[in-house]
Write an enzyme that holds these catalytic residues in place. Structure first.
Site, PDB file in Angstrom:
ATOM      1  N   HIS A   1      -7.359  -3.391   0.494  1.00  0.00           N
ATOM      2  CA  HIS A   1      -5.897  -2.882   0.918  1.00  0.00           C
ATOM      3  C   HIS A   1      -5.294  -1.978  -0.753  1.00  0.00           C
ATOM      4  O   HIS A   1      -4.659  -2.512  -1.549  1.00  0.00           O
ATOM      5  CB  HIS A   1      -5.342  -4.639   0.817  1.00  0.00           C
ATOM      6  CG  HIS A   1      -5.294  -5.593   1.966  1.00  0.00           C
ATOM      7  ND1 HIS A   1      -4.683  -5.408   3.085  1.00  0.00           N
ATOM      8  CD2 HIS A   1      -6.588  -6.526   1.777  1.00  0.00           C
ATOM      9  CE1 HIS A   1      -5.712  -6.800   4.135  1.00  0.00           C
ATOM     10  NE2 HIS A   1      -6.914  -6.854   3.175  1.00  0.00           N
TER      11      HIS A   1
ATOM     12  N   GLU B   1       0.567  -5.849 -14.207  1.00  0.00           N
ATOM     13  CA  GLU B   1       0.303  -5.208 -15.510  1.00  0.00           C
ATOM     14  C   GLU B   1      -0.369  -4.639 -15.684  1.00  0.00           C
ATOM     15  O   GLU B   1      -1.764  -4.330 -15.413  1.00  0.00           O
ATOM     16  CB  GLU B   1      -0.075  -7.301 -16.045  1.00  0.00           C
ATOM     17  CG  GLU B   1       0.956  -7.959 -15.714  1.00  0.00           C
ATOM     18  CD  GLU B   1      -0.777  -9.263 -16.190  1.00  0.00           C
ATOM     19  OE1 GLU B   1      -1.045 -10.016 -16.411  1.00  0.00           O
ATOM     20  OE2 GLU B   1      -0.296 -10.779 -14.870  1.00  0.00           O
TER      21      GLU B   1
ATOM     22  N   SER C   1     -11.793  -6.435   4.557  1.00  0.00           N
ATOM     23  CA  SER C   1     -11.008  -6.862   3.441  1.00  0.00           C
ATOM     24  C   SER C   1     -11.618  -8.035   3.300  1.00  0.00           C
ATOM     25  O   SER C   1     -12.795  -7.738   2.592  1.00  0.00           O
ATOM     26  CB  SER C   1      -9.622  -8.274   4.340  1.00  0.00           C
ATOM     27  OG  SER C   1      -8.997  -8.441   3.650  1.00  0.00           O
TER      28      SER C   1
END
Lengths: 283, 283
Positions: A186, A162, A144
């Site tokens: 992720h 977007e 991560s």
């Protein structure tokens, strides 16, 4: 319009990396098969492993450090040190630099990648880690936030939902262990394709690597990424004929990115960094 | 491992399409500049336009039909018919087939693409529309669900937030106006890259087209897609060296997709379907 010759990057890419660097997309299995963590443990020497846990990305470094400590203890590591750095000056502490001399594996936990970089970037300790990686003497893993810091250019944050645009991603400077890649984690789990593409538009001399949860891109000494784990590793390769409008448009305008190569890789798949080609598991 | 020679597809791609087919990613501007809707209106003949609105995807066909009716009336269309089909038998109504003889533009609204196909696929009315498109006699536009139906293979639904896998996308049969593409809409807005990739893994002889909201991929008679609007059009081209593990893995296992080409295109950009290359706005 930026036209890019990536020849130089392709030659530079594998560098003198001799160690395995394990870039983990977060949320790796800590309970059942623990495949990724066990691979780290094994590559760090198994029962001979001397492990350093760097929990500095987390605001609860003791708790997260203890969790990994317990896991690697259960696996049978010889020694484990928690490098619980809370101020930059601790990165100068000789005792930890000494531990690095015998250490065989460094594991960086999740949390906030800006916090991790603020605490350890350019400290004598981190320079030692970098040197040991270059010499092939330790296995380095990060999950991560600990994965995000691997590149020179680091994705510090951003959004989704977007069209790709410059304001969709916040860039900062990472630890530069794998300077030629931009890592996102992720990845499909949090729908981060648009932000990785936005990062690549600004830095098309890098290779974009998006890693899903419980999945690891293992950068190996032979210039090969090998994928292990439950999800996919996405490789966005701007390639030699890439072009973008990034220099011509405003921060919130949509970006054009032309002529990229895209690979979605699963467990067992390999990607050759020098030639920029994927090697399927099922040929 | 499926190895694919897309030569045949590349030759087939532009077909005998003479009309403009406007594939709109949903949520197109209906209030201010109305750029996409105005382009449809202009290409349909402007003040000479005779427009048919197909609201059948919606469960509120009157309301959505009236909205577009008002817009095209304000723009100054000569005539507008609302093809408010609620049973398949209405697709045989001679009066609407007659209107098709003089009609210059057909606009399919949003809603549910399965509902739209169930009501109009293979009806005499839709066959008439298809023929008129092929002959270059009408402009056909579809937004959201009306866009999804354009391909032969249609994305009927799906999820996001996962590694690409077969169960992430529900496929059905579309209207086949542009048989060689698989369209997804609200694309980056709803994080649909993983589901489009999952669709392409199952149908790598097609070209994946992901269209953002208020954005349009205009398929033109010369075999060129031109992009207009506020967002991006994403083109996933499996290409001639594509391979996938799709045949080897379970429905929820992550998919590998090797060696794709990826283009993110903005307003003014063009993509040549025959050669599969993008033509930047800012050369």
């Amino acid at each position: 319009m930026l036209q890019l010759d990536t020849q130089s990057l392709q030659q530079k890419m594998p560098q003198t990396l001799k160690s395995t660097v394990m870039v983990i997309g977060g949320a790796e299995d800590k309970v059942h098969g623990r495949e990724i963590l066990h691979t780290f443990f094994t590559r760090a020497g198994g029962s001979e492993a001397k492990i350093a846990i760097v929990p500095c990305a987390s605001r609860e470094p003791s708790a997260i450090g203890d969790r990994y400590n317990k896991i690697f203890t259960e696996m049978g590591a010889t020694s484990i040190e928690l490098l619980d750095i809370r101020e930059r000056t601790q990165g100068e502490d000789p005792k930890w630099q000494e531990y690095m001399e015998e250490c065989t594996g460094v594991f960086m936990t999740g949390g906030d990648q800006l916090r991790l970089c603020a605490l350890v970037a350019d400290t004598p300790l981190m320079e030692k880690v970098r040197m040991k990686v270059r010499e092939g003497k330790i296995v380095l893993a990060g999950t991560s936030a600990g994965a995000a810091v691997m590149g020179h250019h680091m994705i510090a944050g951003g959004g989704s939902g977007e069209s790709p645009n410059r304001s969709l991603v916040d860039m900062a400077t990472g630890l530069g262990i794998l300077p030629d890649v931009i890592v996102d984690q992720h990845f499909h789990n949090r729908n981060r394709m648009a932000r990785l593409l936005s990062a690549i538009a600004s830095h098309p001399d890098r290779l974009g690597i998006g890693i899903d949860e419980d999945t690891c891109a293992m950068f190996q000494g032979d210039g090969v990424i090998e994928v292990i784990g439950k999800g996919t590793v996405t490789i966005v390769d701007p390639g030699s004929t890439f072009a973008t409008n990034e220099q011509q448009v405003g921060a919130t305008d949509p970006l054009s990115l032309y002529n990229m190569r895209l690979h979605i890789l699963c467990h067992g798949d390999r990607f050759e960094l020098r030639q920029r080609i994927s090697r399927p598991t099922h040929p």
